[in-house]
Design a protein around this motif. Structure first.
Motif, PDB file in Angstrom:
ATOM      1  N   VAL A 156       3.789   5.624  -1.971  1.00 35.37           N
ATOM      2  CA  VAL A 156       4.285   6.995  -2.113  1.00 35.37           C
ATOM      3  C   VAL A 156       5.268   7.244  -0.971  1.00 35.37           C
ATOM      4  CG1 VAL A 156       3.689   9.452  -2.122  1.00 35.37           C
ATOM      5  CG2 VAL A 156       2.135   7.790  -3.174  1.00 35.37           C
ATOM      6  N   THR A 157       6.513   7.548  -1.308  1.00 30.91           N
ATOM      7  CA  THR A 157       7.495   7.851  -0.256  1.00 30.91           C
ATOM      8  C   THR A 157       7.498   9.367  -0.003  1.00 30.91           C
ATOM      9  OG1 THR A 157       9.438   8.295  -1.624  1.00 30.91           O
ATOM     10  CG2 THR A 157       8.926   5.969  -1.183  1.00 30.91           C
TER      11      THR A 157
ATOM     12  N   ALA B 250       5.474  10.767   2.082  1.00 31.73           N
ATOM     13  CA  ALA B 250       4.032  11.043   2.021  1.00 31.73           C
ATOM     14  C   ALA B 250       3.586  12.118   3.009  1.00 31.73           C
ATOM     15  CB  ALA B 250       3.254   9.750   2.269  1.00 31.73           C
TER      16      ALA B 250
ATOM     17  N   GLY C  54       4.395  15.377  -1.108  1.00 27.82           N
ATOM     18  CA  GLY C  54       3.885  14.025  -0.876  1.00 27.82           C
ATOM     19  C   GLY C  54       2.444  14.019  -0.399  1.00 27.82           C
TER      20      GLY C  54
ATOM     21  N   THR D 162       0.108  14.957  -3.063  1.00 26.39           N
ATOM     22  CA  THR D 162       0.009  13.898  -4.074  1.00 26.39           C
ATOM     23  C   THR D 162      -0.875  12.759  -3.580  1.00 26.39           C
ATOM     24  OG1 THR D 162       2.212  14.479  -4.885  1.00 26.39           O
ATOM     25  CG2 THR D 162       1.379  12.303  -5.487  1.00 26.39           C
ATOM     26  N   VAL D 163      -0.693  12.377  -2.313  1.00 28.90           N
ATOM     27  CA  VAL D 163      -1.525  11.314  -1.738  1.00 28.90           C
ATOM     28  C   VAL D 163      -2.995  11.712  -1.803  1.00 28.90           C
ATOM     29  CG1 VAL D 163      -2.114  10.147   0.437  1.00 28.90           C
ATOM     30  CG2 VAL D 163       0.285  10.357  -0.255  1.00 28.90           C
TER      31      VAL D 163
ATOM     32  N   VAL E 270      -3.463   3.554  -1.948  1.00 31.07           N
ATOM     33  CA  VAL E 270      -2.183   4.212  -1.658  1.00 31.07           C
ATOM     34  C   VAL E 270      -1.703   3.845  -0.256  1.00 31.07           C
ATOM     35  CG1 VAL E 270      -0.992   6.438  -1.460  1.00 31.07           C
ATOM     36  CG2 VAL E 270      -2.928   6.204  -3.033  1.00 31.07           C
TER      37      VAL E 270
ATOM     38  N   GLY F 260       1.502   5.198   2.084  1.00 30.87           N
ATOM     39  CA  GLY F 260       2.606   6.145   2.123  1.00 30.87           C
ATOM     40  C   GLY F 260       3.641   5.726   3.148  1.00 30.87           C
TER      41      GLY F 260
ATOM     42  N   ASP G  44       7.059   7.616   5.458  1.00 31.26           N
ATOM     43  CA  ASP G  44       7.813   8.830   5.785  1.00 31.26           C
ATOM     44  C   ASP G  44       8.542   8.585   7.102  1.00 31.26           C
ATOM     45  OD1 ASP G  44       7.252  12.025   4.705  1.00 31.26           O
ATOM     46  OD2 ASP G  44       8.418  11.737   6.549  1.00 31.26           O
TER      47      ASP G  44
ATOM     48  N   CYS H 253      -4.748  14.701   4.275  1.00 27.75           N
ATOM     49  CA  CYS H 253      -5.081  13.302   3.955  1.00 27.75           C
ATOM     50  C   CYS H 253      -5.220  12.468   5.229  1.00 27.75           C
ATOM     51  CB  CYS H 253      -4.056  12.698   2.994  1.00 27.75           C
ATOM     52  SG  CYS H 253      -2.337  13.053   3.367  1.00 27.75           S
TER      53      CYS H 253
ATOM     54  N   ALA I 221      -5.458   8.686   4.901  1.00 25.71           N
ATOM     55  CA  ALA I 221      -4.367   7.939   4.244  1.00 25.71           C
ATOM     56  C   ALA I 221      -3.682   6.996   5.227  1.00 25.71           C
ATOM     57  CB  ALA I 221      -3.353   8.922   3.672  1.00 25.71           C
TER      58      ALA I 221
ATOM     59  N   ILE J 130      -0.317   5.957   6.220  1.00 30.59           N
ATOM     60  CA  ILE J 130       1.086   6.394   6.083  1.00 30.59           C
ATOM     61  C   ILE J 130       1.907   5.764   7.206  1.00 30.59           C
ATOM     62  CG2 ILE J 130       2.671   8.368   6.038  1.00 30.59           C
ATOM     63  CD1 ILE J 130       0.407  10.063   4.923  1.00 30.59           C
TER      64      ILE J 130
END
Ligand code: NAD
Length: 321
Positions: free
Chosen positions: A5-6, A8, A13, A16-17, A27, A29, A31, A50, A53, A55
């Motif tokens: 996911v860009t 993120a 973003g 969505t994550v 996932v 991400g 950014d 998140c 996550a 990222i």
């Protein structure tokens, strides 16, 4: 699914994550945490929405870094939300749009093509309708008269994705988002600008004498649409598609401000101004195509979606509102 996911750490973003992780997907991400608006908001947003996550700090224009990430993650799907956003900023900073939205976008297309990504879902915008279409906007209306460079890059993304679909069979879905709002939203957009100003007793600029209408769409309805499109990929016959994701209920700015005033418990100090270059007078999504393809149905009216944004602004910004 395994997804990259860009964008993120961005507003849409990070939401969505969160939804993808909750649905059990793997996932990663990326950014670049740029300073178009305060990057601390992006860090706080990720920590709040998140924290679990993965990222990575990476810029879309860094081709080698991007390729290494695709090789490491081996995504089967990509959700591309990173972009230089904002209509007014594009009047003064054209190169930021070319770098992130055109060069960055072709980097994503190339990697999706060469690494065998099964489906690319990417963010387009209601701004592509510009002066060519009349509301309610449907996807078969023309998009050849953008009102800003931002809108032009989003329309270009759709042409670029179409070309990759035709030439290389890349499956891609463009989603035209309509004015997205919610807690942890973008501080450069009206919902947060107005909420913060009303809370702090500062005047607000009301363009086009308050007669502007926007199809304000709650972020949860946008995320539901992204997940819907993801679950219903394009077919071999039509490898590239575009869908509107909006609330299909245009709201006059005056009414929108009224909801904020009620939630804030104080009146707005309105300063009426003429239309700004690049702005559109009225936006309204016809969402029948997304409804038919994956059952898209927005469920959040602003009367329910906006008061929590005002409350979030009060909590998050406090004295800085
Ligand atoms: P956002 O600015 O909060 O999120 C975008 C994220 O992308 C940011 O965190 C930014 O740091 C990152 N980014 C920008 N350029 C990058 C680059 N070169 N490399 C890596 N990361 C980069 O904006 P948002 O509102 O969450 O928007 C997400 C997408 O939806 C964007 O493509 C935007 O154009 C589109 N969109 C948003 C709206 C809206 O109302 N919010 C409406 C229409 C379309």
């Amino acid at each position: 699914m395994t997804l990259i996911v860009t964008g993120a750490a961005g507003f849409i973003g990070a939401n969505t994550v969160r939804a993808l992780l909750d649905a059990g997907h793997t996932v990663v991400g990326l950014d670049n945490y740029n300073d178009y608006y305060d990057p601390q908001i992006k860090r706080d947003r990720v920590a709040a929405l998140c924290p679990d996550a993965d990222i990575r700090a990476l810029d879309l224009t860094h081709r080698d870094g991007l390729a290494a990430l695709f090789d490491e993650v081996q995504p089967t799907r990509v959700i591309h939300l990173a972009a230089q956003a904002g209509v007014r900023y594009s009047l003064e900073n054209p190169h930021a749009y070319v770098d992130s939205n055109l060069t960055g976008f072709v980097n994503i297309l190339e990697l999706c093509r060469h690494r065998g990504v099964a489906h690319l879902v990417y963010a387009s915008s209601s701004s592509v309708y510009g002066d060519s279409a009349t509301p309610p906007f449907s996807e078969d209306q023309r998009i050849d008269k953008p009102r800003s460079l931002y809108a032009a890059t989003k329309a270009a993304n759709e042409l670029m994705a179409y070309t990759y679909a035709q030439l290389y069979g890349l499956h891609a879905t463009g989603l035209r988002f309509f004015t997205v709002y919610g807690p942890w939203g973008r501080p450069d957009m009206a919902p947060l600008l107005f909420s913060r100003a009303v809370l702090a007793g500062r005047p607000i600029d009301v363009f086009n004498d308050g007669r502007m209408q926007r199809d304000f769409t709650h972020v949860s309805d946008i995320v539901a649409g992204i997940l819907g499109a993801l679950a219903h990929p394009s077919s071999e016959d039509v490898p590239h598609r575009v869908f509107n994701l909006g609330n299909h209920t245009p709201i006059e700015l005056e009414h929108f401000i009224g909801v904020i005033e009620a939630a804030a418990g104080r009146p707005a100090q309105k300063v009426y101004k003429p239309m700004q270059p690049g702005d559109m007078v009225r936006t309204m999504a016809d969402t029948r195509r997304a409804h038919d393809a994956f059952g898209y149905e927005p469920v959040t009216p602003i009367e329910r979606g906006l008061p929590p944004v005002v409350a979030w602004c009060r909590d998050y910004f406090g004295d800085r509102a």
